[in-house]
Design a protein around this motif. Structure first.
Motif, PDB file in Angstrom:
ATOM      1  N   SER A 225       0.809  -1.221   0.000  1.00  0.00           N
ATOM      2  CA  SER A 225       0.000   0.000   0.000  1.00  0.00           C
ATOM      3  C   SER A 225       0.845   1.275   0.000  1.00  0.00           C
ATOM      4  O   SER A 225       0.367   2.329  -0.397  1.00  0.00           O
ATOM      5  CB  SER A 225      -0.976  -0.001   1.162  1.00  0.00           C
ATOM      6  OG  SER A 225      -0.308  -0.349   2.338  1.00  0.00           O
ATOM      7  N   PHE A 317      -3.577  -3.110 -11.107  1.00  0.00           N
ATOM      8  CA  PHE A 317      -4.058  -3.683  -9.847  1.00  0.00           C
ATOM      9  C   PHE A 317      -4.091  -2.636  -8.732  1.00  0.00           C
ATOM     10  O   PHE A 317      -5.088  -2.514  -8.021  1.00  0.00           O
ATOM     11  CB  PHE A 317      -3.128  -4.849  -9.472  1.00  0.00           C
ATOM     12  CG  PHE A 317      -3.541  -5.641  -8.264  1.00  0.00           C
ATOM     13  CD1 PHE A 317      -4.727  -6.359  -8.261  1.00  0.00           C
ATOM     14  CD2 PHE A 317      -2.719  -5.699  -7.140  1.00  0.00           C
ATOM     15  CE1 PHE A 317      -5.093  -7.117  -7.155  1.00  0.00           C
ATOM     16  CE2 PHE A 317      -3.081  -6.454  -6.026  1.00  0.00           C
ATOM     17  CZ  PHE A 317      -4.273  -7.171  -6.032  1.00  0.00           C
TER      18      PHE A 317
ATOM     19  N   ASN B  43      -3.696 -12.055  -2.339  1.00  0.00           N
ATOM     20  CA  ASN B  43      -3.284 -10.686  -2.026  1.00  0.00           C
ATOM     21  C   ASN B  43      -4.473  -9.747  -2.196  1.00  0.00           C
ATOM     22  O   ASN B  43      -5.414 -10.048  -2.928  1.00  0.00           O
ATOM     23  CB  ASN B  43      -2.174 -10.289  -3.022  1.00  0.00           C
ATOM     24  CG  ASN B  43      -1.413  -9.065  -2.605  1.00  0.00           C
ATOM     25  OD1 ASN B  43      -1.635  -8.518  -1.526  1.00  0.00           O
ATOM     26  ND2 ASN B  43      -0.507  -8.607  -3.458  1.00  0.00           N
ATOM     27  N   PHE B  44      -4.397  -8.631  -1.502  1.00  0.00           N
ATOM     28  CA  PHE B  44      -5.357  -7.565  -1.753  1.00  0.00           C
ATOM     29  C   PHE B  44      -4.594  -6.352  -2.261  1.00  0.00           C
ATOM     30  O   PHE B  44      -3.487  -6.084  -1.804  1.00  0.00           O
ATOM     31  CB  PHE B  44      -6.082  -7.164  -0.457  1.00  0.00           C
ATOM     32  CG  PHE B  44      -7.197  -8.086  -0.087  1.00  0.00           C
ATOM     33  CD1 PHE B  44      -8.480  -7.856  -0.551  1.00  0.00           C
ATOM     34  CD2 PHE B  44      -6.966  -9.186   0.727  1.00  0.00           C
ATOM     35  CE1 PHE B  44      -9.516  -8.709  -0.214  1.00  0.00           C
ATOM     36  CE2 PHE B  44      -7.997 -10.046   1.061  1.00  0.00           C
ATOM     37  CZ  PHE B  44      -9.276  -9.816   0.602  1.00  0.00           C
ATOM     38  N   ALA B  45      -5.213  -5.610  -3.173  1.00  0.00           N
ATOM     39  CA  ALA B  45      -4.591  -4.358  -3.603  1.00  0.00           C
ATOM     40  C   ALA B  45      -4.705  -3.379  -2.427  1.00  0.00           C
ATOM     41  O   ALA B  45      -5.504  -3.589  -1.527  1.00  0.00           O
ATOM     42  CB  ALA B  45      -5.303  -3.812  -4.827  1.00  0.00           C
ATOM     43  N   PRO B  46      -3.902  -2.301  -2.440  1.00  0.00           N
ATOM     44  CA  PRO B  46      -4.103  -1.268  -1.437  1.00  0.00           C
ATOM     45  C   PRO B  46      -5.578  -0.844  -1.464  1.00  0.00           C
ATOM     46  O   PRO B  46      -6.200  -0.905  -2.516  1.00  0.00           O
ATOM     47  CB  PRO B  46      -3.203  -0.129  -1.925  1.00  0.00           C
ATOM     48  CG  PRO B  46      -2.185  -0.766  -2.795  1.00  0.00           C
ATOM     49  CD  PRO B  46      -2.837  -1.957  -3.391  1.00  0.00           C
ATOM     50  N   PHE B  47      -6.135  -0.435  -0.369  1.00  0.00           N
ATOM     51  CA  PHE B  47      -7.560  -0.102  -0.234  1.00  0.00           C
ATOM     52  C   PHE B  47      -8.450  -1.331  -0.372  1.00  0.00           C
ATOM     53  O   PHE B  47      -9.623  -1.237  -0.684  1.00  0.00           O
ATOM     54  CB  PHE B  47      -7.990   0.981  -1.237  1.00  0.00           C
ATOM     55  CG  PHE B  47      -7.103   2.185  -1.235  1.00  0.00           C
ATOM     56  CD1 PHE B  47      -7.117   3.066  -0.160  1.00  0.00           C
ATOM     57  CD2 PHE B  47      -6.229   2.423  -2.282  1.00  0.00           C
ATOM     58  CE1 PHE B  47      -6.282   4.172  -0.152  1.00  0.00           C
ATOM     59  CE2 PHE B  47      -5.390   3.526  -2.274  1.00  0.00           C
ATOM     60  CZ  PHE B  47      -5.419   4.401  -1.204  1.00  0.00           C
ATOM     61  N   ASP B  49      -9.061  -3.602  -2.514  1.00  0.00           N
ATOM     62  CA  ASP B  49      -9.829  -3.860  -3.710  1.00  0.00           C
ATOM     63  C   ASP B  49      -8.940  -3.527  -4.912  1.00  0.00           C
ATOM     64  O   ASP B  49      -8.331  -2.461  -4.902  1.00  0.00           O
ATOM     65  CB  ASP B  49     -11.087  -2.972  -3.696  1.00  0.00           C
ATOM     66  CG  ASP B  49     -12.071  -3.324  -4.799  1.00  0.00           C
ATOM     67  OD1 ASP B  49     -11.860  -4.335  -5.466  1.00  0.00           O
ATOM     68  OD2 ASP B  49     -13.046  -2.579  -4.953  1.00  0.00           O
ATOM     69  N   PRO B  50      -8.822  -4.324  -5.935  1.00  0.00           N
ATOM     70  CA  PRO B  50      -9.347  -5.681  -6.150  1.00  0.00           C
ATOM     71  C   PRO B  50      -8.642  -6.768  -5.315  1.00  0.00           C
ATOM     72  O   PRO B  50      -7.672  -6.478  -4.629  1.00  0.00           O
ATOM     73  CB  PRO B  50      -9.073  -5.908  -7.640  1.00  0.00           C
ATOM     74  CG  PRO B  50      -8.297  -4.766  -8.148  1.00  0.00           C
ATOM     75  CD  PRO B  50      -8.080  -3.809  -7.066  1.00  0.00           C
ATOM     76  N   ILE B  51      -9.180  -7.979  -5.436  1.00  0.00           N
ATOM     77  CA  ILE B  51      -8.602  -9.151  -4.771  1.00  0.00           C
ATOM     78  C   ILE B  51      -7.773  -9.910  -5.796  1.00  0.00           C
ATOM     79  O   ILE B  51      -8.184 -10.025  -6.948  1.00  0.00           O
ATOM     80  CB  ILE B  51      -9.719 -10.110  -4.292  1.00  0.00           C
ATOM     81  CG1 ILE B  51     -10.722  -9.375  -3.396  1.00  0.00           C
ATOM     82  CG2 ILE B  51      -9.123 -11.301  -3.573  1.00  0.00           C
ATOM     83  CD1 ILE B  51     -11.889 -10.247  -2.996  1.00  0.00           C
TER      84      ILE B  51
END
Lengths: 644, 74
Positions: A225, A317, B43-47, B49-51
């Motif tokens: 992030s 992404f 994994n998850f994107a930052p925030f 979303d998306p997965i």
């Protein structure tokens, strides 16, 4: 050689496969330089064709289709590919190329094509990765079950290409469908179960892919992030550095090459209208096209590298969520950012956006991003109205204004997307589902090919328009209503004609009297509220072909023969006084309003041509001209009122 | 237990039971995301979303809104 071999014999082959499976590498390996890039009739999807010889002398014509996952198309590209496959004659061979590391998925497409009752040859690519990871694929078993030839290759290094040529010598259609049912559905459970059993029977995997582990490790940083956005910024920064600084030198060479050429022609060709057309119409137009080639080449090479290594999917992404509120998706990021170099290739690169609505929005807003053709205009006007040594805090004010203009472009682009999100209706539902490929080193040959193809498209598509418009503008600015030019020449007859000053004065007065000048003057009432005089009006007319023409036109209008000396144009413009009021013509308010106007107005024929080509209708480019024109006018009006 | 993919956490594994949206199913199936397959939340994107999910040896990014239509057995 047997006597049935006919040297004139030809066969047609269609190359089909999933995106990212090495289709282009194989195409390049087979055809070498014997290839042509064109379009499918009526649409914007790229179609590559090429030819090569088999050992028997048979000529093979091969068509490379856009990557597709199945015969059920999701994007524009896929739709064309599927239509093309269905329309091939029953004798044409379909060469299905499969990523051997993604066999199930590739077999889905392959089995669907087999059911179309076409002769199919399956090529398994990336066998090097398979071997490296101790996976064994039973090629013969696969071939027997599918009843089609199966050839293992490694397109990256060209291994196995000869085998393909051998197999193509005699392909016969076996009339053996993959599914025996009457109605072979594209996605029936039966099909998927059969594929699963085929794969588990013929593929023995020994260990986890090493690449996968590497990819996971790298993704920990690149999709983090904080780290994700930081690395994205760094990579983008490097790309812009490359596009703007490395491209500078070849651009200068091209410019001086054209100057050299026009000097030679100037000396060798006798004076006359033909010479003038050649030098100031055609050659000026051509140099306007060629000067952008370095930036486009570098930008597309870098985009190809991002795509090929797998990083592009990561950009999409991490950016998807941020862009979604504006009606865009993660795939819009790179086209939008590339817009800072040139809208033409950026609009072409929006093809990777599967969702039609998102793609249209992206194409529509790209020209609002400040492109490099605006730089000469920005530089001239900023230096005109803001002293070089003025500062805001520690920052140079000129730089701050320049950055502000870029920011303004992005903000306008995002807000416009937001607006379009509610206006454009979408018929087909589409989802943002994207493969995240494993990271791998770029294939340099395909990077170079991609770059060359894009440059070719730019020169041809945009180039034609730019040259045509340059010639039209040349006519407009070199001809006047009958007798006008004579009058001017008569007026200055008594002066010494060899005098440069007088020549420039005549040139300037002629431009004023020409059709372009008449046009500029006739739009004066329209642009007066923005603080523009008729000279700016002429420059607005001439720079409709390309924005940077503004500087050249200003140079002529303020009677300076040599367009190179920006500083002297600047000084002349600075000294320009209004004949009636005696006040400065280029006040802060006028310059600011003009800057805003150039930031928003759609003054680029090449972009319009490419938008027409990409959307396959004049509706979108016309809407862009109207929308951006109104936006430019009102913003410039408000700016002028604010500063005046 | 059955749940939507959108409710799963990073590192969880499950089996795809059903995809509730027909058009979505066609697109997913074409990419190897087939009912019956094992799925791993990679994994998850930052925030958030998306997965990013992993099916077999491939990684697919799906928006959370669409993941809500994918029913998983954990």
């Amino acid at each position: 050689m047997n006597d049935t071999t006919d040297l004139n014999h030809t066969i047609c082959v269609t190359l089909v496969g999933n995106p990212n499976c090495g289709k282009t590498s194989l195409f390049n390996a087979l055809t070498g330089l014997n290839q042509k890039v064109g379009n499918f009739p009526g649409v914007t999807v790229e179609k590559k064709t090429g030819k090569f010889n088999l050992h028997s002398g048979t000529m093979v014509y091969i068509t490379d289709l856009p990557g597709t996952y199945s015969l059920n198309p999701c994007s524009e590209d896929e739709k064309e590919a599927v239509n093309y496959i269905k329309s091939t004659s029953s004798k044409d061979i379909i060469l299905v190329i499969a990523d051997a590391t993604q066999l199930k998925r590739s077999l889905l497409l392959c089995s669907q094509i087999i059911d179309l009752q076409k002769p199919v040859v399956l090529v398994l690519n990336m066998m090097d990765i398979i071997q490296k990871n101790n996976i064994h694929i039973n090629i013969e078993g696969l071939s027997e079950s599918l009843k089609i030839p199966v050839i293992p290759i490694n397109a990256r290094i060209g291994k196995g290409i000869e085998n393909i040529k051998k197999v193509l010598e005699n392909v016969s259609y076996t009339h053996k469908p993959f599914l025996d049912t009457e109605q072979a559905e594209l996605f029936s459970n039966e099909r998927i179960e059969k594929i699963n059993s085929l794969v588990s029977k013929n593929v023995v995997s020994a260990n986890q892919l090493r690449e996968t582990i590497f990819t996971q490790k790298l993704d920990k940083i690149l999709t983090h992030s904080i780290g994700g956005y930081l690395s994205f910024l760094c990579i983008m920064f490097l790309i812009f550095q490359a596009v703007f600084s490395f491209a500078q030198y070849p651009m200068e060479w091209i410019e001086s090459g054209f100057i050299y050429l026009s000097n030679i022609l100037n000396e060798t060709i006798p004076n006359g209208a033909a010479k003038d057309l050649l030098l100031n119409g055609l050659l000026a137009g051509l140099s306007g096209v060629f000067v952008f080639i370095p930036q486009i080449a570098i930008l597309f090479a870098l985009i190809a590298i991002l795509e090929d290594t797998g990083y592009m999917a990561r950009i999409s992404f991490i950016m998807d969520k941020l862009l979604r509120p504006f009606g865009l998706n993660g795939r819009s990021v790179v086209p939008l950012l590339s817009g800072t170099a040139c809208a033409v290739p950026s609009i072409m690169s929006a093809r990777t956006i599967g969702n039609l609505k998102d793609r249209l929005i992206t194409i529509f807003v790209i020209p609002l991003v400040s492109c490099s053709a605006r730089i000469p205009v920005y530089t001239l006007l900023i230096s005109l109205c803001i002293p070089a040594d003025s500062k805001v805090g520690i920052f140079n004010l000129q730089g701050v204004v320049m950055m502000g203009l870029y920011l303004l472009g992005f903000i306008a682009a995002l807000l416009t997307s937001l607006l379009l999100k509610y206006i454009i209706k979408q018929k087909i539902k589409s989802y943002f589902i994207m493969e995240m490929p494993i990271y791998r080193p770029p294939r340099w040959s395909s990077v170079v090919m991609e770059m060359l193809n894009k440059v070719k498209i730019f020169v041809w598509e945009a180039g034609r328009i730019i040259v045509a418009i340059s010639i039209v503008l040349w006519v407009l600015s070199s001809y006047a209503p009958p007798g006008k030019f004579k009058e001017i020449e008569e007026k200055h007859k008594n002066h010494n004609v060899s005098d440069n000053e007088i020549n420039n004065l005549i040139a300037s007065e002629k431009l004023e009297a020409s059709y372009a000048g008449i046009l500029g003057k006739s739009i004066e009432p329209l642009i007066k509220p923005l603080g523009f005089n008729w000279k700016i009006g002429i420059a607005l007319v001439t720079s409709f072909a390309a924005r940077e023409v503004f500087v050249g036109t200003m140079a002529t209008l303020y009677s300076i023969g040599d367009a190179e000396k920006t500083t002297s144009i600047k000084n002349k413009m600075k000294l320009a006084k209004n004949n009636i009021t005696g006040k400065e013509e280029y006040t802060l308010a006028t310059c600011m309003s003009l800057l805003i106007f150039y930031a928003f107005a759609m003054q680029c024929m090449a972009t319009l041509a490419v938008v027409k080509r990409e959307t396959n209708s004049w509706k979108w480019p016309i809407l862009q001209v109207i929308y951006m024109g109104l936006l430019a006018w009102f913003s410039a009006f408000l700016t002028y009122q604010f500063f005046v | 237990m059955e749940t939507a993919l959108s409710n799963m956490h990073k590192g969880q594994t499950g089996k795809i039971i059903e995809i509730l949206d027909c058009a979505l199913e066609q697109q997913l199936v074409a990419m190897g995301c087939v009912p019956g397959e094992q799925l791993f939340v990679e994994n998850f994107a930052p925030f958030k979303d998306p997965i990013e999910v992993r099916i077999q040896d491939q990684f697919i990014s799906i928006r959370v809104a669409d993941a809500g239509k994918i029913i998983i057995a954990i």
